[in-house]
Design an enzyme around this catalytic site. Structure first.
Site, PDB file in Angstrom:
ATOM      1  N   GLY A 147      50.443  -1.361  17.613  1.00  0.00           N
ATOM      2  CA  GLY A 147      49.186  -1.356  16.878  1.00  0.00           C
ATOM      3  C   GLY A 147      49.378  -0.821  15.469  1.00  0.00           C
ATOM      4  O   GLY A 147      50.491  -0.440  15.071  1.00  0.00           O
ATOM      5  N   GLN A 148      48.291  -0.768  14.703  1.00  0.00           N
ATOM      6  CA  GLN A 148      48.393  -0.330  13.304  1.00  0.00           C
ATOM      7  C   GLN A 148      48.902   1.105  13.184  1.00  0.00           C
ATOM      8  O   GLN A 148      49.866   1.377  12.470  1.00  0.00           O
ATOM      9  CB  GLN A 148      47.021  -0.430  12.634  1.00  0.00           C
ATOM     10  CG  GLN A 148      46.484  -1.832  12.483  1.00  0.00           C
ATOM     11  CD  GLN A 148      45.246  -1.850  11.615  1.00  0.00           C
ATOM     12  OE1 GLN A 148      45.309  -1.722  10.396  1.00  0.00           O
ATOM     13  NE2 GLN A 148      44.094  -1.994  12.248  1.00  0.00           N
TER      14      GLN A 148
ATOM     15  N   TYR B  25      32.049  -1.398  23.309  1.00  0.00           N
ATOM     16  CA  TYR B  25      33.245  -0.744  22.768  1.00  0.00           C
ATOM     17  C   TYR B  25      33.002   0.742  22.561  1.00  0.00           C
ATOM     18  O   TYR B  25      33.781   1.586  23.020  1.00  0.00           O
ATOM     19  CB  TYR B  25      33.647  -1.419  21.449  1.00  0.00           C
ATOM     20  CG  TYR B  25      34.655  -0.625  20.639  1.00  0.00           C
ATOM     21  CD1 TYR B  25      35.954  -0.440  21.097  1.00  0.00           C
ATOM     22  CD2 TYR B  25      34.295  -0.055  19.423  1.00  0.00           C
ATOM     23  CE1 TYR B  25      36.878   0.292  20.357  1.00  0.00           C
ATOM     24  CE2 TYR B  25      35.210   0.672  18.677  1.00  0.00           C
ATOM     25  CZ  TYR B  25      36.489   0.845  19.148  1.00  0.00           C
ATOM     26  OH  TYR B  25      37.400   1.577  18.414  1.00  0.00           O
TER      27      TYR B  25
ATOM     28  N   THR C 218      36.752   6.852  17.934  1.00  0.00           N
ATOM     29  CA  THR C 218      36.109   6.032  16.923  1.00  0.00           C
ATOM     30  C   THR C 218      34.752   6.553  16.463  1.00  0.00           C
ATOM     31  O   THR C 218      34.080   7.291  17.197  1.00  0.00           O
ATOM     32  CB  THR C 218      35.911   4.595  17.476  1.00  0.00           C
ATOM     33  OG1 THR C 218      35.178   3.804  16.538  1.00  0.00           O
ATOM     34  CG2 THR C 218      35.111   4.631  18.774  1.00  0.00           C
ATOM     35  N   ASP C 219      34.354   6.131  15.261  1.00  0.00           N
ATOM     36  CA  ASP C 219      33.019   6.425  14.738  1.00  0.00           C
ATOM     37  C   ASP C 219      31.939   5.674  15.514  1.00  0.00           C
ATOM     38  O   ASP C 219      30.758   6.020  15.440  1.00  0.00           O
ATOM     39  CB  ASP C 219      32.935   6.052  13.255  1.00  0.00           C
ATOM     40  CG  ASP C 219      33.288   4.594  12.984  1.00  0.00           C
ATOM     41  OD1 ASP C 219      34.131   4.039  13.724  1.00  0.00           O
ATOM     42  OD2 ASP C 219      32.738   4.012  12.024  1.00  0.00           O
TER      43      ASP C 219
ATOM     44  N   ILE D 174      48.636   1.549  30.653  1.00  0.00           N
ATOM     45  CA  ILE D 174      48.069   2.900  30.731  1.00  0.00           C
ATOM     46  C   ILE D 174      46.909   2.989  31.714  1.00  0.00           C
ATOM     47  O   ILE D 174      46.534   4.087  32.133  1.00  0.00           O
ATOM     48  CB  ILE D 174      47.634   3.422  29.341  1.00  0.00           C
ATOM     49  CG1 ILE D 174      46.527   2.549  28.734  1.00  0.00           C
ATOM     50  CG2 ILE D 174      48.839   3.535  28.413  1.00  0.00           C
ATOM     51  CD1 ILE D 174      45.942   3.124  27.445  1.00  0.00           C
TER      52      ILE D 174
END
Length: 289
Positions: free
Chosen positions: A10-11, A124, A100-101, A36
């Protein structure tokens, strides 16, 4: 120092691989190697490698697809971090998890602190919040970093999408009624390293770029930066539109700027987002054409 990194493709994972200290032993895993959401699989990996630290950069992040892929999003964003936290605690390893926000509903008009009530408005965000709860219920010494609008030279993200679109369109319509803070994945990777090196108390922390803006403003900044670097063959007109202009399956928070004062107490501050955007675009190959 032995570190197990999940989500290595991932990033944040790829940026972490670029900059981790040479005297560390890094064990990387992507979802093809380590599921996972499978507790026995996680326990086997952690028992085999015996890491001092586990960094979970793996996540299901397809916001719209999550609305119809709830089970998969839940497995990756809730069961995954819970399994890693359990294995970390059992093996006395430090656990760092990225959130996350989107755990917030976006109804505030000023930055969200770690103590603000969460109220996610899409699948999400709900799965990420449940993942936070699962981690902290397992291990209160775990560290959770909430971040926002992540971009980098790797993977799929808003910066790379805009750079592709500018050469394919003379006009672009970009959402102007969602406000957040673009965050460079390399800064998040550096933050993870600093957290490992520092004695930071377990809990939830906010980290994001130093400038709040709309997606429209971010797109304009991306185009300006790429133009200044001579990387565009075409410069389209960019128009601001409301979120309702697009038929998104998932709702988005209108405002999700994060307050960083808690990390500031440890001497950790945001870097200059514009400078990191310049660095990011300079690293992206084959933008023209």
């Amino acid at each position: 120092m032995k570190v197990l990194l999940t989500g290595a493709q991932g990033q944040v994972g790829q940026c972490f691989c670029d900059i981790y200290p040479n005297n560390w032993q890094l064990i990387t895993a992507d979802h093809f190697e380590l599921d996972i959401s499978d507790r026995s699989n996680v326990e086997e990996w952690v028992a085999k490698y015996k890491p001092d630290v586990i960094v979970n950069a793996a996540a299901y992040t397809a916001v719209d697809k999550a609305e119809t892929e709830y089970d998969l999003a839940y497995k990756v964003n809730v069961f995954g971090p819970e399994n890693l936290a359990l294995a970390a605690k059992k093996n006395r390893a430090k656990f760092i998890h990225i959130s996350t926000d989107y755990v917030f509903d976006g109804l505030k008009k000023y930055p969200y602190t770690e103590d603000d009530l969460t109220n996610p408005i899409n699948v999400y965000g709900k799965t990420k919040r449940e993942g936070e709860i699962a981690v902290m219920s397992v291990d209160s010494s775990a560290i959770i970093i909430r971040t926002s609008w992540v971009f980098s030279e790797y993977g799929n993200n808003f910066v790379k999408t805009i750079l592709k679109l500018v050469n394919q369109n003379n006009k672009l319509s970009i959402v102007d009624d969602q406000i957040g803070c673009p965050t460079y994945a390399g800064d998040l990777a550096e933050l993870m390293i600093r957290i490992i090196e520092k004695n930071i108390v377990g809990g939830i922390y906010h980290y994001c770029g130093n400038k709040s803006m709309s997606w429209y403003s971010f797109a304009k900044q991306i185009i300006t930066t790429a133009t200044n670097q001579g990387k565009l063959n075409n410069i389209p007109e960019v128009f601001p539109v409301k979120t309702s202009f697009f038929q998104f399956k998932a709702k988005r928070p209108k405002y999700s700027v994060l307050d960083m004062k808690k990390l500031n107490q440890y001497g950790i501050f945001s870097s200059d987002m514009v400078e990191k955007l310049e660095l990011c675009i300079a690293k992206i190959d084959s933008i023209k054409g």
